[in-house]
Design an enzyme around this catalytic site. Structure first.
Site, mmCIF file in Angstrom:
data_model
loop_
_atom_site.group_PDB
_atom_site.id
_atom_site.type_symbol
_atom_site.label_atom_id
_atom_site.label_comp_id
_atom_site.label_asym_id
_atom_site.label_seq_id
_atom_site.Cartn_x
_atom_site.Cartn_y
_atom_site.Cartn_z
ATOM 1 N N SER A 141 4.092 0.816 6.571
ATOM 2 C CA SER A 141 5.544 0.806 6.346
ATOM 3 C C SER A 141 6.019 2.258 6.323
ATOM 4 O O SER A 141 5.219 3.170 6.092
ATOM 5 C CB SER A 141 5.836 0.141 4.994
ATOM 6 O OG SER A 141 7.167 0.389 4.600
ATOM 7 N N TYR A 155 3.497 -0.740 -3.537
ATOM 8 C CA TYR A 155 3.569 -1.098 -2.113
ATOM 9 C C TYR A 155 3.290 0.136 -1.248
ATOM 10 O O TYR A 155 2.483 0.088 -0.311
ATOM 11 C CB TYR A 155 4.974 -1.650 -1.853
ATOM 12 C CG TYR A 155 5.277 -2.080 -0.440
ATOM 13 C CD1 TYR A 155 4.776 -3.278 0.059
ATOM 14 C CD2 TYR A 155 6.100 -1.318 0.387
ATOM 15 C CE1 TYR A 155 5.078 -3.699 1.349
ATOM 16 C CE2 TYR A 155 6.409 -1.727 1.673
ATOM 17 C CZ TYR A 155 5.897 -2.917 2.146
ATOM 18 O OH TYR A 155 6.199 -3.325 3.418
#
Ligand SMILES: NC(=O)c1ccc[n+]([C@@H]2O[C@H](COP(=O)([O-])OP(=O)(O)OC[C@H]3O[C@@H](n4cnc5c(N)ncnc54)[C@H](OP(=O)(O)O)[C@@H]3O)[C@@H](O)[C@H]2O)c1
Length: 252
Positions: A141, A155
């Site tokens: 990401s 995350y």
């Protein structure tokens, strides 16, 4: 010959019951691949199965298991055949300040985004289920690659771990011509973004949308990059984490 064709290739896709993984499965089947879709939710995985293109010579399968369950993963791998491509598109997010983190949350986010899929790849390699010339695609990401959005610490840590793994494993597997890359998207409109909408608020997301010169992405915008990475068109690409973010990073 179309260098982007996936005809005759067998491809395993995790996270296929939703969002980006689902769209990759549908697009890869259209490009001619035989797909094995994985997920936890039977109903949603069946919905994906119904979206797959079923050409004359194509045969698709579905497997349901939790990547956090190592013994279930080992059992599933024993039942599976050989692959020319693996897409690790499973993942989950948690939005809260780092100071509130619990060890269980850390374990869950690492399991869903990193540990489960890293172990799965290790076992696929060890049991020689990945063909020479295959392509492995992970999902990183922009969080954990180029930005550090507040509230996404676990995350981002899991995605940063993916970037490191990809570089080393790409080097180690290069002698077998197996390529390993990651895709690092900005905000894509999927279930994961809906979760952001509920927690962060729709209004704040609209403000965030303005940081994207080309707006938020659609699952297919990312899926087409994945098709390229799975295909013979990308034979010279390995060890990379490729950002695809609608221009977010040019504004930073
Ligand atoms: N959407 C974005 O804006 C965005 C941005 C950057 C990166 N990404 C990354 O892109 C990937 C796909 O994201 P998405 O937006 O498509 O997410 P999504 O719609 O929320 O789908 C997540 C998928 O992961 C599966 N999954 C999660 N934990 C699992 C586990 N422990 N075992 C097995 N399956 C598990 C889910 O399966 P079930 O539904 O069956 O439980 C679901 O199929 C993720 O790695 C995500 O981090 C997304």
């Amino acid at each position: 010959m179309n260098p982007f064709s996936l005809e005759g290739k067998k491809i395993l896709i995790t996270g296929a019951s939703s969002g980006i993984g689902r769209t990759i499965a549908a697009e890869a089947s259209l490009a001619g691949a035989n797909i094995v879709i994985c997920g936890r939710n039977t109903e949603r995985l069946n919905e994906t199965f119904d979206l797959l293109h079923h050409g004359d010579d194509q045969c698709h399968e579905r497997v349901i298991f939790d990547l956090a369950d190592e013994s279930a993963t080992i059992e599933i791998i024993q039942q599976l055949n050989y692959f020319d491509g693996v897409v690790f598109a499973a993942g989950s997010d948690l939005i809260q300040p780092f100071s509130f983190t619990t060890s269980q949350q850390l374990k869950t986010i690492m399991d869903d985004n990193f540990t489960g899929q890293a172990l799965m790849l290790q076992k696929l390699i060890k049991t020689k289920k990945i063909n020479s010339g295959a392509s492995i695609v992970f999902f990183s990401s922009v969080n954990g690659t180029s930005i550090g959005s507040k509230g996404h610490s676990l995350y981002a840590a899991a995605k940063g771990a993916i970037n490191g793994l990809v570089r080393v494993v790409a080097n180690e597997l290069s002698k077998k011509r197996i390529r390993v890359n990651a895709i690092a998207p900005g905000m894509v409109e999927t279930g994961l973004m809906k979760m952001n909408e509920e927690i962060v608020s729709k209004e704040l997301l609209e403000v965030h949308r303005k940081d994207y010169p080309l707006g938020f992405g659609r699952p297919e915008d990312v899926a087409y990059l994945c098709i390229y990475l799975l295909s013979g068109a990308s034979v010279w690409m390995t060890g990379q984490s490729i950002t695809i973010d609608g221009g977010l990073s040019i504004n930073r």
